[in-house]
Motif scaffolding. Sequence first.
Motif, PDB file in Angstrom:
ATOM      1  N   GLU A 118       0.845  -1.189   0.000  1.00  0.00           N
ATOM      2  CA  GLU A 118       0.000   0.000   0.000  1.00  0.00           C
ATOM      3  C   GLU A 118       0.880   1.238   0.000  1.00  0.00           C
ATOM      4  O   GLU A 118       2.108   1.147   0.026  1.00  0.00           O
ATOM      5  N   GLU A 119       0.248   2.407  -0.013  1.00  0.00           N
ATOM      6  CA  GLU A 119       0.991   3.664  -0.114  1.00  0.00           C
ATOM      7  C   GLU A 119       2.090   3.793   0.925  1.00  0.00           C
ATOM      8  O   GLU A 119       3.215   4.169   0.601  1.00  0.00           O
ATOM      9  N   SER A 120       1.768   3.512   2.174  1.00  0.00           N
ATOM     10  CA  SER A 120       2.769   3.689   3.235  1.00  0.00           C
ATOM     11  C   SER A 120       3.951   2.746   3.027  1.00  0.00           C
ATOM     12  O   SER A 120       5.107   3.125   3.250  1.00  0.00           O
ATOM     13  N   GLU A 121       3.668   1.516   2.582  1.00  0.00           N
ATOM     14  CA  GLU A 121       4.738   0.547   2.327  1.00  0.00           C
ATOM     15  C   GLU A 121       5.571   0.959   1.115  1.00  0.00           C
ATOM     16  O   GLU A 121       6.797   0.810   1.107  1.00  0.00           O
ATOM     17  N   THR A 123       5.994   4.063   0.078  1.00  0.00           N
ATOM     18  CA  THR A 123       6.798   5.197   0.541  1.00  0.00           C
ATOM     19  C   THR A 123       8.051   4.701   1.251  1.00  0.00           C
ATOM     20  O   THR A 123       9.159   5.179   0.989  1.00  0.00           O
ATOM     21  N   GLN A 124       7.877   3.745   2.144  1.00  0.00           N
ATOM     22  CA  GLN A 124       9.017   3.195   2.882  1.00  0.00           C
ATOM     23  C   GLN A 124      10.018   2.536   1.930  1.00  0.00           C
ATOM     24  O   GLN A 124      11.227   2.703   2.078  1.00  0.00           O
ATOM     25  N   PRO A 135       4.139  12.685  -0.729  1.00  0.00           N
ATOM     26  CA  PRO A 135       2.962  11.813  -0.636  1.00  0.00           C
ATOM     27  C   PRO A 135       2.080  11.882  -1.879  1.00  0.00           C
ATOM     28  O   PRO A 135       1.500  10.876  -2.286  1.00  0.00           O
ATOM     29  N   ASN A 139       1.054   8.703  -4.140  1.00  0.00           N
ATOM     30  CA  ASN A 139      -0.358   8.453  -4.434  1.00  0.00           C
ATOM     31  C   ASN A 139      -0.582   8.319  -5.938  1.00  0.00           C
ATOM     32  O   ASN A 139      -1.331   7.442  -6.396  1.00  0.00           O
TER      33      ASN A 139
END
Length: 199
Positions: A118-121, A123-124, A135, A139
């Motif tokens: 997902e987005e947070s993963e 980003t990481q 962000p 996205n």
Amino acid sequence: MSYGGGYNPYAQPGGGYAAPPGAFPPQNAQVSPQAQQWFAMVDRDRSGKINASELQAALINGRGEKFSDNACKLMISMFDNDASGTIDIYEFEKLYNYINQWLQVFKTYDQDGSGHIEESELTQAFTQMGFRFTPEFINFLVKKSDPQNHKEVSVDQFIVLCVQVQRFTEAFRQRDTQQNGTITIAFEDFLSVAIGCSY
């Protein structure tokens, strides 16, 4: 991938450019038995060459779906040294190693084991690779990778994103003569970069 001083959105400690995982295995290496076995399964027409369609038939992402056409064409083109649209067993072994390395990277960031990130993963993952994306850009990448739900990135799309980001980064760096994270580019040069980095 670091330039001295200033903001660099694609900085990586130690400087220089890293080749994609598995891109340069030793020359004249024997093909591993495991790669030979996979090659035999993927080479459905027994031509001694694998095309994007044969590769696609053999690869399944975390959603239980075949890898996308785009992912398979991109991966074939990366290792197709003679530009024939196919890869032989030696080129396949490089691709096989490359895919396995990207799968390991993907699994590192698929923290919940869902088969997608997902987005947070994402980003990481990009942060760990040395990229500092906003962000909004992350996205955008997720929406491009998951046009129906806009929520997650499958392993094949993750590979495509990483390869495209790497290719665009290399093209950008060649033009960033001041090493300050900005370039001025002519329209045809821009088109050449965009088209050249897509496949």
